[in-house]
Design an enzyme around this catalytic site. Structure first.
Site, PDB file in Angstrom:
ATOM      1  N   ASN A  48       0.805  -1.230   0.000  1.00 52.43           N
ATOM      2  CA  ASN A  48       0.000   0.000   0.000  1.00 52.43           C
ATOM      3  C   ASN A  48       0.833   1.273   0.000  1.00 52.43           C
ATOM      4  O   ASN A  48       0.278   2.369   0.120  1.00 52.43           O
ATOM      5  CB  ASN A  48      -0.939   0.005   1.214  1.00 52.43           C
ATOM      6  CG  ASN A  48      -1.934  -1.137   1.151  1.00 52.43           C
ATOM      7  OD1 ASN A  48      -2.467  -1.428   0.079  1.00 52.43           O
ATOM      8  ND2 ASN A  48      -2.149  -1.813   2.266  1.00 52.43           N
TER       9      ASN A  48
ATOM     10  N   LEU B 185      18.387   5.345  -2.484  1.00 44.14           N
ATOM     11  CA  LEU B 185      17.751   5.439  -3.801  1.00 44.14           C
ATOM     12  C   LEU B 185      18.522   6.372  -4.727  1.00 44.14           C
ATOM     13  O   LEU B 185      18.596   6.144  -5.930  1.00 44.14           O
ATOM     14  CB  LEU B 185      16.295   5.901  -3.662  1.00 44.14           C
ATOM     15  CG  LEU B 185      15.365   4.935  -2.922  1.00 44.14           C
ATOM     16  CD1 LEU B 185      13.957   5.497  -2.873  1.00 44.14           C
ATOM     17  CD2 LEU B 185      15.349   3.562  -3.582  1.00 44.14           C
TER      18      LEU B 185
ATOM     19  N   GLU C 103      12.144   2.735  -8.579  1.00 43.23           N
ATOM     20  CA  GLU C 103      13.124   3.729  -8.108  1.00 43.23           C
ATOM     21  C   GLU C 103      12.629   5.151  -8.348  1.00 43.23           C
ATOM     22  O   GLU C 103      13.360   6.008  -8.835  1.00 43.23           O
ATOM     23  CB  GLU C 103      14.468   3.533  -8.813  1.00 43.23           C
ATOM     24  CG  GLU C 103      15.062   2.173  -8.606  1.00 43.23           C
ATOM     25  CD  GLU C 103      15.878   2.070  -7.345  1.00 43.23           C
ATOM     26  OE1 GLU C 103      16.082   3.106  -6.689  1.00 43.23           O
ATOM     27  OE2 GLU C 103      16.296   0.961  -7.010  1.00 43.23           O
TER      28      GLU C 103
END
Lengths: 393, 245
Positions: free
Chosen positions: A143, A248, A372
């Protein structure tokens, strides 16, 4: 012929002149590696939707895992441009293979190196560098995709250990991983990183099947049901959402370069096909509409190469910002996807078959444009940077 | 054991060749360079021999500063040090003269190189080096084992193989499958940074050949497929169109 170097990357702007001799050696070595180890087998694995399990060891031998880390931890002490060129070459082979390497290097080794204790670094990094141990990164949840701050995975303190509950989805390397870098909230709601090892009771990694993209990559779910995690498995330096987001940045930097590799492979295949395929008594490369496609591809690849090179210089100087990385990742993946589509057209009907790499790249890039940071989220990161007003809070 | 491996820096095998200066020079614009593939095999075998018997491997390249990536790659694969003779290697005699000059200063047990470079494909350098040094030279060597001061060699000859035994020192032109060619790993590339690369000026300037001009082979013609059962048509076309019968 003796040497297997059967690829020459397009270099319309003499960008090679900006590379050091070491950069060129790194690129040539990875190019040979990809030509020898990946390209001959990858189509078959992708068609069968199977991860080549022998590949992590080979990546470890060539030094593809953690190449920028210090030699003491098994790294290669290479710079950001060398790392980028490696990602470019591996993704020229396959985005799924590059994803495997990106996750291990940028999302597993990098956070352990950056946020881990000395014991954690000594214990895990050399094995991860050799490919003896594979890792994955658990941030996205069923979620919570673009909004990781709302994550539901939590851990609570119990005497000498933590108890972890929750789940993570769309996890590259999940089903094959020995180690998961898991981001979860503590009792105060603060995001911290935990090292969860395969075999810990209550930890399972179901695989996601029937993907039409990254078919040679192993993707799955991480499920934590009352998992007892020793306290020493907390990454002591991790604190808040900033920690996984910094990981990231590392991975997105590699993707910006990797996408150029996929684009180069599509362009090279399209150019070769256009010169060989004859219609109306002449090669289709002689027709203006085909030349337009090829010229636009070469132009876009050249622009993307320049973006990557400049971003690499900034990263080497410690100046690359999240917004700059978002700009390059977003631009280059879209560029690669557009080139794959145009290349598919140039190949005509042949372009849909596995005899050419086009459809595999095309389908892979549909994931790369979403993972990403989605294509849209990168716009919002840039938008926030330009205006000073975050649109996603 | 001291081994010298001579390597060339040559255009990648996929390079589209064109010429400049009235067709007397290769157009180097946009050309990507690689280690000569046969030299790669020679180096790989040298590194293996060093692992088996100990010793050192020195890489020698006759070339200008732009050949450094090729030299660094050789160091990353496992050579201990490198020498670059700072000159454009246009002539086999000139290159051999440079190799011989370096070899005279150092007592190498083996001088290995590819059977030929893949740019000019002369295949002469090992023979000339052998003559200059008064050493036996053998080519193309596809298998090489060393036992003490003896080398056991398998050489390819027309229609077969020739098995030889020779005493070191030797000059050998190598080809596959003498070793599996090696790809340097990233840690090797890192360690190559600190390995010595000595640049020396050329000894003499005896270029014996002069390039009058280069030309490309004619483009491949279109292929006409003739069904197997129409052999007569094929014969007739070979007579009337191709005029080869």
């Amino acid at each position: 012929m003796a040497n297997n170097t059967s690829f020459e990357s397009p270099d319309l702007y003499g960008i090679d002149d900006l590379l050091s001799p070491e950069h060129k050696v790194v690129r040539a070595s990875m190019r040979d590696f990809v030509n020898r180890e990946i390209i001959p087998v990858i189509e078959d694995y992708a068609q069968r939707a199977e991860f080549p399990t022998f590949m992590p060891r080979k990546f470890g031998e060539i030094g593809a895992f953690g190449p920028t880390l210090p030699a003491d931890y098994g790294g290669g002490e290479l710079d950001a441009i060398s790392y980028g060129l490696m990602m470019q070459e591996i993704e020229r082979g396959d985005s799924g293979m590059r994803s495997c390497v990106s996750v291990q290097s940028s999302l597993v080794m990098w956070p352990i190196f950056t946020y881990g204790s000395e014991e954690q670094k000594r214990h895990y990094l050399p094995k991860l560098a050799k490919g003896e141990m594979m890792g994955c990164f658990g941030l996205t949840e069923p979620n919570q995709g673009s909004d990781p701050a709302g994550m539901q995975t939590r851990f609570v303190e119990k005497r000498d250990h933590f108890v972890l509950n929750g789940s993570k989805l769309w996890i590259t390397n999940g089903p094959i991983a020995d180690l998961a870098v898991v981001w979860a909230k503590n009792e105060q709601g603060r995001i911290r990183g935990l090292l969860v090892e395969r075999g810990m009771e209550g930890f399972s990694t179901p695989e996601i099947h029937h993907k039409w993209s990254l078919r040679a990559s192993s993707t799955g779910e991480l499920v934590f049901q009352e998992v007892r995690v020793p306290k020493e498995n907390l990454l002591p330096g991790s604190d808040g959402l900033r920690s996984p987001l910094a990981c990231l940045d590392q991975a997105r930097y590699g993707i910006a370069w990797g996408a150029v590799g996929a684009a180069m492979d599509c362009y090279a295949s399209a150019l070769r096909y256009a010169l060989e395929r004859r219609q109306f008594g002449r090669p289709i490369a002689s027709f203006q509409l085909v030349q337009k496609k090829l010229a636009e591809m070469a132009t876009e690849i050249t622009k993307a190469q320049l973006l990557c090179w400049r971003l690499g210089v900034l990263k080497n100087e410690g100046r690359a910002t999240t917004a700059q990385i978002s700009l390059a990742k977003r631009n280059n993946v879209e560029m690669a996807l557009n080139i794959a589509r145009e290349a598919r057209q140039i190949h005509g009907a042949m372009g849909i078959t596995g005899d050419y790499p086009i459809m595999r790249h095309l389908m892979n890039l549909e994931s790369v444009i979403t993972y990403e940071g989605t294509h849209d989220i990168h716009l919002l990161i840039l938008g926030s940077d330009i205006t000073g007003i975050p649109a996603f809070k | 054991m001291k081994i010298l491996v001579c390597v060339t820096s040559v255009p990648d095998t996929t390079t589209k060749i064109s010429f400049t200066d009235n067709n007397t020079k290769l157009n180097r614009a946009g050309v990507q360079y690689i280690t000569g593939p046969y030299d790669d095999y020679a180096l790989s075998r040298a590194v293996e021999l060093k692992e088996q018997h100990g010793g050192t491997v020195t890489v020698l390249n006759v070339g200008e500063a732009d050949t450094e990536p090729v030299i660094r790659k050789c160091l990353a694969i496992g050579a201990d040090d490198a020498i670059r003779v700072n000159a454009d290697p246009t002539d086999a005699f000139f290159v051999a003269e440079q190799i011989a000059a370096i070899a005279r200063e150092n007592a190498y047990d083996l001088i290995l190189m590819g059977r030929e470079s893949i740019d000019y494909n002369g295949g002469q350098v090992h023979g000339i080096v052998g003559e200059m040094l008064g050493l036996p030279s053998i080519s193309p060597v596809m298998k090489l084992d060393i036992e003490g001061s003896k080398a056991r060699i398998t050489r390819e000859i027309e229609g077969g193989k020739d098995e030889l035994e020779a005493t070191l020192p030797l000059v050998l032109g190598c080809q596959e499958p003498i070793a599996e060619w090696k790809i340097p790993n990233m840690r090797g590339i890192m360690s190559a940074r600190t390995k010595p690369l000595k640049v020396v000026e050329p000894a003499g300037n005896d270029t014996l050949t002069k390039v009058a001009g280069y030309e490309l082979p004619p483009p491949r013609g279109a292929v006409r497929m003739i069904p197997a059962e129409e052999a007569e048509t094929l014969i007739s076309l070979l007579r009337t169109e191709a005029k080869v019968l």
